[in-house]
Scaffold this active site. Structure first.
Site, PDB file in Angstrom:
ATOM      1  N   ASP A  49       0.836  -1.200   0.000  1.00  0.00           N
ATOM      2  CA  ASP A  49       0.000   0.000   0.000  1.00  0.00           C
ATOM      3  C   ASP A  49       0.868   1.246   0.000  1.00  0.00           C
ATOM      4  O   ASP A  49       1.854   1.329   0.747  1.00  0.00           O
ATOM      5  CB  ASP A  49      -0.904   0.016   1.242  1.00  0.00           C
ATOM      6  CG  ASP A  49      -1.715   1.297   1.317  1.00  0.00           C
ATOM      7  OD1 ASP A  49      -2.651   1.451   0.507  1.00  0.00           O
ATOM      8  OD2 ASP A  49      -1.393   2.157   2.161  1.00  0.00           O
ATOM      9  N   TYR A  54       2.687   9.946   1.058  1.00  0.00           N
ATOM     10  CA  TYR A  54       3.752   9.326   1.829  1.00  0.00           C
ATOM     11  C   TYR A  54       5.118   9.770   1.315  1.00  0.00           C
ATOM     12  O   TYR A  54       5.643   9.249   0.327  1.00  0.00           O
ATOM     13  CB  TYR A  54       3.642   7.804   1.795  1.00  0.00           C
ATOM     14  CG  TYR A  54       2.321   7.259   2.303  1.00  0.00           C
ATOM     15  CD1 TYR A  54       1.503   8.020   3.140  1.00  0.00           C
ATOM     16  CD2 TYR A  54       1.887   5.990   1.944  1.00  0.00           C
ATOM     17  CE1 TYR A  54       0.291   7.522   3.609  1.00  0.00           C
ATOM     18  CE2 TYR A  54       0.685   5.488   2.408  1.00  0.00           C
ATOM     19  CZ  TYR A  54      -0.107   6.257   3.224  1.00  0.00           C
ATOM     20  OH  TYR A  54      -1.305   5.760   3.682  1.00  0.00           O
ATOM     21  N   LYS A  80      -3.457   5.878  -3.721  1.00  0.00           N
ATOM     22  CA  LYS A  80      -4.579   6.710  -3.307  1.00  0.00           C
ATOM     23  C   LYS A  80      -4.698   7.954  -4.167  1.00  0.00           C
ATOM     24  O   LYS A  80      -3.734   8.354  -4.839  1.00  0.00           O
ATOM     25  CB  LYS A  80      -4.424   7.071  -1.827  1.00  0.00           C
ATOM     26  CG  LYS A  80      -4.284   5.825  -0.948  1.00  0.00           C
ATOM     27  CD  LYS A  80      -4.155   6.159   0.519  1.00  0.00           C
ATOM     28  CE  LYS A  80      -3.942   4.885   1.328  1.00  0.00           C
ATOM     29  NZ  LYS A  80      -2.589   4.322   1.122  1.00  0.00           N
TER      30      LYS A  80
END
Length: 325
Positions: A49, A54, A80
């Site tokens: 993920d 990030y 995402k």
């Protein structure tokens, strides 16, 4: 490793979360990032993920560089949407959470077109031709835009076969319940809201997900670190932990020690005992942390611990415990 179904995907029940690889709280060297991914792969982890947030692209770049060396059909990856990375007008100030990052900074955009741009840019950073799961990321203040824009784009991509599963990733359960009732999603990534310290997901989210067949990717099992090491500088939900929470975590830690086990092992196994949980997404910043996470998933937690946990009302009575305690 045990495998689970996530919509049409077959995934490992433990996944690697890449927020630490983006320098969450402290910088991570290229060597440590590489060692983390290599150790996860050798341990059998095949679900990964990531997100533009990030490390402001750093985690996606690092993860993509590693996964490009692996057979594409041998793993599943989620990323995402909802944040585009853009260079600021002036010099970028150091971020509160991510250290050692590129200069770009995230800009919220939950529109249909913004999501399509986000996917293209993520694929470029990853160096991959597709991802398997797309999640709307942290639309806490953007519910309507997420429903009318982001989810519309994700449903289009799923219907075209570009992605196999769609959903949302959040640090709260209330809005996820609203999405579950409004949008045909496959999964949610819930961070930090089903742990030994917080069982809020039991109220509505887990029941509706079980009823609708929505998978739960569970992140934040250690609540940003407090359930890994409940010291005075511990984090909870990415912030300095309140003294009352530290006291509760220490009580749990003492109970674990009384029964000859570890708080991290109890934290992991408590989360995975709930049938709504499909994948535990575990972050790590070096190979040793991956090994430790895997060990905690297998470490013996005596039945007496769960029985005393229940007897002392330290968890919600509705929470299922390992072994039916």
């Amino acid at each position: 490793m045990k495998r689970s179904r996530l919509g049409s995907l077959d995934v490992t029940s433990i996944g690697l979360g890449s927020a630490p690889l983006g320098g969450l709280f402290t910088p991570v060297s290229d060597a440590d990032a590489q060692g983390t991914m290599e150790r996860a792969w050798s341990a059998g982890i095949r679900f990964f993920d990531t997100a533009p947030l990030y490390g402001f692209g750093l985690a996606e770049r690092r993860l993509g560089a590693f996964l490009r060396q692996q057979p594409r059909d041998s793993y599943a990856i989620s990323t995402k949407v909802g944040r585009l990375l853009r260079a600021p007008d002036g010099a970028a100030a150091e971020d509160e959470h991510y250290k050692g990052t590129p200069c770009e900074r995230p800009v919220f955009d939950f529109s249909h077109d913004g999501v399509m741009r986000s996917v293209e840019e993520s694929l470029a950073r990853l160096g991959l031709d597709r991802v398997d799961v797309l999640l709307v990321h942290d639309p806490d203040d953007h519910h309507d835009d997420a429903v009318t824009g982001a989810f519309r784009a994700l449903q289009r991509l799923r219907s075209e076969g570009t992605v196999k599963a769609i959903g949302a990733g959040m640090n709260q359960s209330e809005m996820l319940v609203r999405f579950a009732e409004a949008v045909p999603v496959d999964c949610f990534l819930l961070a930090g809201r089903y742990t030994l310290l917080d069982q809020g997901a039991l109220d509505a989210l887990f029941p509706v997900c079980q009823a609708k067949g929505i998978g739960i990717l569970l992140g934040g099992i250690y609540n940003s670190g407090i359930l890994a090491n409940p010291n005075t500088s511990a984090k909870f939900n990415y912030q300095d932990a309140d003294p009352a929470l530290i006291a509760r975590a220490r009580e749990l830690d003492a109970l674990c020690r009384k029964h000859g086990t570890e708080l991290k092992a109890a934290s992991f196994q408590f989360c995975m005992a709930h049938p709504a949980v499909t994948v535990a997404v575990m972050g790590a910043r070096n190979g040793a942390e991956v090994s430790d996470n895997m060990a905690m998933s297998e470490r013996a937690v005596p039945p007496g611990f769960w029985q005393e946990l229940r007897a002392r009302n330290l968890v919600d009575p509705r929470a299922p415990l390992p072994g039916g305690a």
